[in-house]
Write a protein that holds these residues in place. Structure first.
Motif, PDB file in Angstrom:
ATOM      1  N   GLU A 167       2.588  -2.436   7.320  1.00  0.00           N
ATOM      2  CA  GLU A 167       3.795  -2.790   6.895  1.00  0.00           C
ATOM      3  C   GLU A 167       3.706  -1.973   5.706  1.00  0.00           C
ATOM      4  O   GLU A 167       4.912  -1.194   4.615  1.00  0.00           O
ATOM      5  CB  GLU A 167       4.113  -3.837   7.109  1.00  0.00           C
ATOM      6  CG  GLU A 167       5.693  -4.372   6.698  1.00  0.00           C
ATOM      7  CD  GLU A 167       6.152  -3.729   8.006  1.00  0.00           C
ATOM      8  OE1 GLU A 167       7.940  -4.030   6.887  1.00  0.00           O
ATOM      9  OE2 GLU A 167       5.978  -3.096   9.106  1.00  0.00           O
ATOM     10  N   ALA A 168       2.597  -2.400   4.884  1.00  0.00           N
ATOM     11  CA  ALA A 168       2.607  -2.212   3.642  1.00  0.00           C
ATOM     12  C   ALA A 168       2.751  -0.757   3.284  1.00  0.00           C
ATOM     13  O   ALA A 168       3.270  -0.873   2.069  1.00  0.00           O
ATOM     14  CB  ALA A 168       1.558  -3.125   2.504  1.00  0.00           C
ATOM     15  N   SER A 202       4.469   5.151   0.250  1.00  0.00           N
ATOM     16  CA  SER A 202       5.105   6.059   0.727  1.00  0.00           C
ATOM     17  C   SER A 202       6.862   5.946  -0.342  1.00  0.00           C
ATOM     18  O   SER A 202       6.880   7.172  -0.909  1.00  0.00           O
ATOM     19  CB  SER A 202       6.489   6.071   1.763  1.00  0.00           C
ATOM     20  OG  SER A 202       4.395   6.122   3.023  1.00  0.00           O
ATOM     21  N   LYS A 203       7.265   5.573  -0.191  1.00  0.00           N
ATOM     22  CA  LYS A 203       8.422   4.966  -1.326  1.00  0.00           C
ATOM     23  C   LYS A 203       8.464   5.354  -3.008  1.00  0.00           C
ATOM     24  O   LYS A 203       8.579   5.708  -3.751  1.00  0.00           O
ATOM     25  CB  LYS A 203       8.893   3.930  -1.443  1.00  0.00           C
ATOM     26  CG  LYS A 203      10.377   3.183   0.038  1.00  0.00           C
ATOM     27  CD  LYS A 203      10.546   2.212   0.296  1.00  0.00           C
ATOM     28  CE  LYS A 203      10.922   2.411   1.656  1.00  0.00           C
ATOM     29  NZ  LYS A 203      11.816   0.663   1.873  1.00  0.00           N
ATOM     30  N   PRO A 221      -1.151   7.073   2.603  1.00  0.00           N
ATOM     31  CA  PRO A 221      -1.254   5.315   3.206  1.00  0.00           C
ATOM     32  C   PRO A 221      -2.265   4.889   3.187  1.00  0.00           C
ATOM     33  O   PRO A 221      -3.388   5.881   3.325  1.00  0.00           O
ATOM     34  CB  PRO A 221      -0.404   6.195   4.566  1.00  0.00           C
ATOM     35  CG  PRO A 221      -0.841   7.579   5.073  1.00  0.00           C
ATOM     36  CD  PRO A 221      -0.286   8.208   2.941  1.00  0.00           C
ATOM     37  N   ILE A 222      -2.667   4.132   3.324  1.00  0.00           N
ATOM     38  CA  ILE A 222      -3.935   3.540   3.792  1.00  0.00           C
ATOM     39  C   ILE A 222      -4.197   3.234   5.386  1.00  0.00           C
ATOM     40  O   ILE A 222      -3.124   1.925   5.352  1.00  0.00           O
ATOM     41  CB  ILE A 222      -3.973   1.969   2.933  1.00  0.00           C
ATOM     42  CG1 ILE A 222      -3.642   2.453   1.422  1.00  0.00           C
ATOM     43  CG2 ILE A 222      -5.992   1.489   2.846  1.00  0.00           C
ATOM     44  CD1 ILE A 222      -4.481   1.925   0.391  1.00  0.00           C
ATOM     45  N   SER A 223      -5.429   3.433   5.481  1.00  0.00           N
ATOM     46  CA  SER A 223      -5.431   3.270   6.526  1.00  0.00           C
ATOM     47  C   SER A 223      -6.920   2.130   7.032  1.00  0.00           C
ATOM     48  O   SER A 223      -8.060   2.646   6.433  1.00  0.00           O
ATOM     49  CB  SER A 223      -5.740   4.051   8.294  1.00  0.00           C
ATOM     50  OG  SER A 223      -4.608   5.096   7.981  1.00  0.00           O
ATOM     51  N   ILE A 224      -6.825   0.402   7.615  1.00  0.00           N
ATOM     52  CA  ILE A 224      -7.510  -0.268   7.933  1.00  0.00           C
ATOM     53  C   ILE A 224      -8.855  -0.072   8.780  1.00  0.00           C
ATOM     54  O   ILE A 224      -8.590   0.036  10.279  1.00  0.00           O
ATOM     55  CB  ILE A 224      -8.010  -1.248   7.540  1.00  0.00           C
ATOM     56  CG1 ILE A 224      -6.859  -1.987   6.679  1.00  0.00           C
ATOM     57  CG2 ILE A 224      -8.869  -2.549   7.964  1.00  0.00           C
ATOM     58  CD1 ILE A 224      -6.188  -3.751   6.442  1.00  0.00           C
ATOM     59  N   VAL A 225      -9.723   1.088   8.816  1.00  0.00           N
ATOM     60  CA  VAL A 225     -10.547   1.169  10.206  1.00  0.00           C
ATOM     61  C   VAL A 225     -10.802   0.586  11.137  1.00  0.00           C
ATOM     62  O   VAL A 225     -11.529  -0.023  12.030  1.00  0.00           O
ATOM     63  CB  VAL A 225     -11.356   2.543   9.918  1.00  0.00           C
ATOM     64  CG1 VAL A 225     -12.057   3.267  10.786  1.00  0.00           C
ATOM     65  CG2 VAL A 225     -10.803   4.254   8.558  1.00  0.00           C
TER      66      VAL A 225
END
Length: 303
Positions: free
Chosen positions: A136-137, A142-143, A148-152
Motif C-alpha cells: 500500500e505504501a 511511486s507518486k 517500490p519496496i518489497s518485504i521478502v
C-alpha cells in the motif's frame, strides 16, 4: 566546517571521476575520504544523560556530527532532526566500504513501551500484515518518484529478551527489481522514557557477519540510573502508544492513520537510509563496471 567538508568531498570525488582507468587511484581517493573521519573507542556518553555506549574490542564509533555528514553528504539523505546519535561499525571497515555493515544509532522518546504482548504475537501473521502495508505504501512511493519496496520475509524472526528488555529482528527487503536484497537488522533497547534504536545498514550477503557480531552489539547500550526500563513510575511517566508488535511492524497498531504510519515507518525502520545508500554506491560501482568492461553501468546495488 560543514561547507569545508562538502568542498573537500566534492574535490575528492571529482578527482576520482578522472581515475576510473586506474584502480589504485580510485582506492587512494576512497582512502582520502575515509581520513576525513575520526573514530572513538571505549565508552561514549549519549546526549541528554540517557545512557552510554560501551564500544567492544573490534569495533569503533563515529560521533553524531560526523555520522550526520555520512548520512546526508555521502549517502544523500535529507537532513532531519534526531537522525543519528552516531554509528557503530567494525574496526577494519570504513563508511566508504562496499561490503560489511554499519549500525546507525537513534533514541526515540516515545514513552514507556509495555511488553505484555510479547508472548502473544503471531509473527507470521504480522509479517503478512507488514507486506500488505508495504504494498500500500508503494503507491505513495511511486507518486514521489521512488521505486517500490518489497518485504521478502524474515531474515531473522523477532526475538524479545524479557530480562534485558531488548527486541531484535531482521527483514530481507528488495528495492525495485534489484537482484541484491537489502538486510534490515533492527535492535530496540527499551528504557523508561523511550527506546534506543540500532539499525544495521547492509545487504543479505553480509547477514552472517552481522549475525555473528550481534551478541557484541546487543551489549553496547547501557541506560543510566533513572532511564532504565525498571525505573518506570506510572504516576509520572508517559506510556507509549507502541507495543512490542508495533515496534516490529513499524507503526502504531491502535488508531494510526496512513500518514502517521509513513512517518513512523521512516523514523523507526530507517529504510530511507538504505534507499539513498544505494543511489550513492550505484554511481561508484556503475563507473567501475563501465571502466572495466566498456559496457553499460551495472544495475543499482543495495548497500
Amino acid at each position: 566546517m560543514k561547507k569545508t567538508f562538502i568542498i573537500c568531498l566534492f574535490a575528492m570525488l571529482l578527482a576520482q571521476a578522472y581515475s576510473q582507468d586506474h584502480p589504485e587511484d580510485y582506492r587512494l581517493q576512497i582512502d582520502s575520504i575515509e581520513r576525513l573521519f575520526t573514530y572513538q573507542r571505549d565508552t561514549i556518553q549519549l546526549r541528554n544523560g540517557i545512557g552510554k555506549i560501551v564500544i567492544p574490542p573490534g569495533f569503533k564509533y563515529l560521533n553524531a556530527e560526523q555520522s550526520e555528514r555520512v548520512l546526508v553528504d555521502l549517502w544523500g539523505n535529507p537532513q532531519g532532526p534526531d537522525m543519528t546519535l552516531g554509528m557503530i561499525l567494525p574496526e577494519k571497515q570504513g563508511v566508504m566500504s562496499d561490503s560489511g555493515y554499519v549500525f546507525n544509532i537513534q533514541y526515540d522518546e516515545i514513552g514507556y513501551v509495555k511488553d505484555g504482548d510479547a508472548d502473544e504475537i503471531n509473527y507470521d501473521e504480522l509479517l503478512a500484515e507488514m507486506q500488505r502495508d508495504a504494498e500500500e505504501a508503494n503507491k505513495e512511493r511511486s507518486k514521489a518518484g521512488y521505486e517500490p519496496i518489497s518485504i521478502v520475509g524474515w531474515a531473522a524472526p523477532p526475538y524479545y529478551d524479557k530480562e534485558r528488555k531488548i527486541l531484535h529482528w531482521a527483514k530481507e527487503i528488495q528495492f525495485g527489481n534489484s537482484p541484491e536484497h537489502t538486510l534490515n537488522y533492527n535492535i530496540r533497547v527499551l528504557g523508561r522514557k523511550g527506546v534506543l534504536v540500532l539499525n544495521a545498514i547492509s545487504t543479505m550477503p553480509h547477514f552472517t557477519a552481522v549475525r555473528q557480531d550481534l551478541p557484541e552489539v546487543l551489549n553496547i547500550v547501557q541506560f543510566n540510573d533513572g532511564y532504565r526500563y525498571n525505573d518506570f513510575n506510572p504516576s509520572v511517566d508517559e506510556v507509549a502508544g507502541w507495543t512490542i508488535g508495533g515496534l516490529v511492524a513499524g507503526k502504531v497498531l491502535a488508531k494510526a492513520g496512513f500518514f502517521a504510519f509513513l512517518l513512523k515507518f521512516w523514523k523507526f525502520i530507517a529504510i530511507g537510509v538504505v534507499v539513498l545508500v544505494r543511489a550513492f554506491w550505484s554511481k561508484i560501482r556503475g563507473k567501475k563496471a563501465e571502466s572495466a568492461t566498456g559496457d553499460a553501468a551495472m544495475p543499482d546495488q543495495a548497500s
